[in-house]
Design a protein around this motif. Structure first.
Motif, PDB file in Angstrom:
ATOM      1  N   UNK A  53       0.959  -1.092   0.020  1.00 42.90           N
ATOM      2  CA  UNK A  53       0.032   0.128  -0.074  1.00 42.90           C
ATOM      3  C   UNK A  53       0.837   1.184   0.017  1.00 42.90           C
ATOM      4  N   UNK A  54       1.936   1.220   0.736  1.00 44.55           N
ATOM      5  CA  UNK A  54       2.851   2.216   0.987  1.00 44.55           C
ATOM      6  C   UNK A  54       3.432   2.614  -0.802  1.00 44.55           C
ATOM      7  N   UNK A  55       3.890   1.439  -1.247  1.00 44.59           N
ATOM      8  CA  UNK A  55       4.455   1.662  -2.680  1.00 44.59           C
ATOM      9  C   UNK A  55       3.361   2.083  -3.378  1.00 44.59           C
ATOM     10  N   UNK A  56       2.214   1.640  -3.449  1.00 43.23           N
ATOM     11  CA  UNK A  56       1.153   2.119  -4.419  1.00 43.23           C
ATOM     12  C   UNK A  56       0.970   3.670  -4.150  1.00 43.23           C
ATOM     13  N   UNK A  57       0.821   4.078  -3.032  1.00 40.84           N
ATOM     14  CA  UNK A  57       0.773   5.424  -2.628  1.00 40.84           C
ATOM     15  C   UNK A  57       1.675   6.160  -3.241  1.00 40.84           C
ATOM     16  N   UNK A  58       3.093   5.779  -3.118  1.00 38.19           N
ATOM     17  CA  UNK A  58       4.233   6.567  -3.788  1.00 38.19           C
ATOM     18  C   UNK A  58       4.131   6.644  -5.329  1.00 38.19           C
ATOM     19  N   UNK A  59       3.494   5.368  -5.730  1.00 35.96           N
ATOM     20  CA  UNK A  59       3.700   5.403  -7.254  1.00 35.96           C
ATOM     21  C   UNK A  59       2.337   6.472  -7.806  1.00 35.96           C
TER      22      UNK A  59
END
Length: 397
Positions: free
Chosen positions: A339-345
């Motif tokens: 989820x953190x990586x998705x928000x960053x992307x």
């Protein structure tokens, strides 16, 4: 040539290896093992003399092997290019090529960024093309994202009032009153010949033209609308200065007077001087790297598995629950990371619902941005939050 050179080095290494093994023997070692080769033999009874003989034999074999390999190497080098010994990729059986690991080249890790790749491809294309579209000057222009904003006109609405985290005085805007200021501007392609620290490099800064040199204070219950004189400003795209390395659009205007309601009870004002604005900038021509969609799919798969696992835990036996609970813990950790990586992307590839596009659709900016003013504190400079702004592309393009 490389293959035969490799054989020479391998032959030399093998010979040296055997020589080192033999040299390790000494007369004090009770040798009972017999070493045999194609041309010689060594027994325990004639150890010392055989060692010298063995060395000579090895040197002779080494010289003979080198001579033969050199002769073969020269012979192959003299073969014509169309000789049957040369094979193109198309002549190789596909299954044989895949299964034979000796023919496979190692894959190098590509650390080239997307921008570096696009610039390299443009340069390569320019090097082999006579097309004027790929001249050095055109190449330079194509790689500048801010050129996509040149000539675009926008309507902005400033919403001045107290915001969380502002460094404005504690009594400023405490009543909740807001000032609404509207104006239209154009991000011109003209060079700005004035230094402004907020923009950074003067070399990339351009002129921001305010239409009719005015902004309009929206009417309130106690008074009507009012026009305020404003000077042109400047703008620049700050590359990689935003969250997760995203780009930021920075610009400013210069107000000639302090803006405040005439009512004595008003506790919010917009100071005279330069007002600074910033928002996200996105080059919509830049291809997606696919990270956002990959993280979204992975997150959906993890959520589906978590729902299935929750039912399995409910129906599991006492001891079986331990293993499934451990899996659930690992699953939640991976879900949080994904989820953190998705928000960053998502910052680098935002949803179109939060963007406003240029008429051509080649560039976009976030429809909400921040407004601040510069305050000098001793030898330092602070930027105090004044509020936010909303934007949309002007109809008068």
């Amino acid at each position: 040539m490389k293959r035969f050179s490799f054989l020479i080095v391998t032959t030399y290494a093998l010979c040296t290896f055997h020589l080192q093994d033999v040299s390790a023997f000494s007369t004090s070692f009770p040798m009972t093992k017999v070493i045999q080769s194609k041309k010689f033999s060594l027994s325990a009874s004639d150890n010392d003399s055989s060692v010298e003989s063995l060395r000579e034999e090895i040197e002779s074999m080494k010289r003979e092997a080198l001579e033969k390999l050199n002769a073969l190497d020269d012979k192959v080098s003299s073969l014509p290019r169309e000789s049957p010994i040369s094979t193109t990729v198309k002549d190789v059986n596909e299954n044989e090529y895949i299964n034979d690991t000796k023919k496979l080249e190692p894959i190098e890790i590509d650390n080239e960024t997307e921008t570096e790749y696009m610039n390299r491809r443009l340069k390569e294309r320019m090097a082999v093309s006579n097309d004027p579209e790929f001249s050095p000057m055109k190449l330079m222009m194509n790689t500048r994202d801010e050129a996509l904003l040149d000539g675009s006109k926008w309507k902005l609405s400033l919403d001045i009032g107290r915001e969380p985290g502002t460094w404005m005085p504690s009594d400023w805007g405490i009543s909740g009153e807001r000032l609404k200021l509207d104006f239209e501007c154009e991000f011109t392609g003209n060079q700005l010949y004035e230094r402004e620290d907020f923009l950074g490099s003067m070399g990339d800064a351009k002129v921001l033209q305010v239409m009719d040199s005015k902004l309009v204070l929206s009417p309130s219950i106690t008074e009507g609308s009012r026009e305020i004189a404003v000077k042109n400003g400047g703008w620049r795209v700050a590359k990689g200065r935003g969250p997760n390395g995203s780009d930021i659009l920075r610009f400013y205007i210069e107000i000639e007077e302090e803006i405040k309601r005439k009512s004595d009870s008003s506790d919010v004002y917009c100071p005279a001087g330069r007002i600074y604005l910033s928002c996200g900038f996105f080059n919509m021509k830049r291809p997606s790297n696919g990270e956002k969609s990959r993280y979204k799919k992975r997150l959906d798969d993890l959520i589906t598995r978590a729902e299935e696992l929750d039912e399995e835990i409910a129906n599991a036996g006492f001891f079986e629950k331990f293993g499934k609970n451990a899996e659930m813990i690992r699953l939640k950790v991976e879900m949080q990371d994904t989820a953190d990586r998705f928000r960053g992307a998502s910052i680098l590839e935002p949803d179109s619902s939060i963007l406003k596009f240029t008429p051509t659709g080649e560039a976009a900016i976030t429809k909400v941005g921040g407004v601040c003013c510069k305050v000098i504190k001793g030898v330092g400079v602070e930027y105090h939050i004044l509020g936010r702004f909303y934007c949309q592309a002007s109809r008068n393009q």
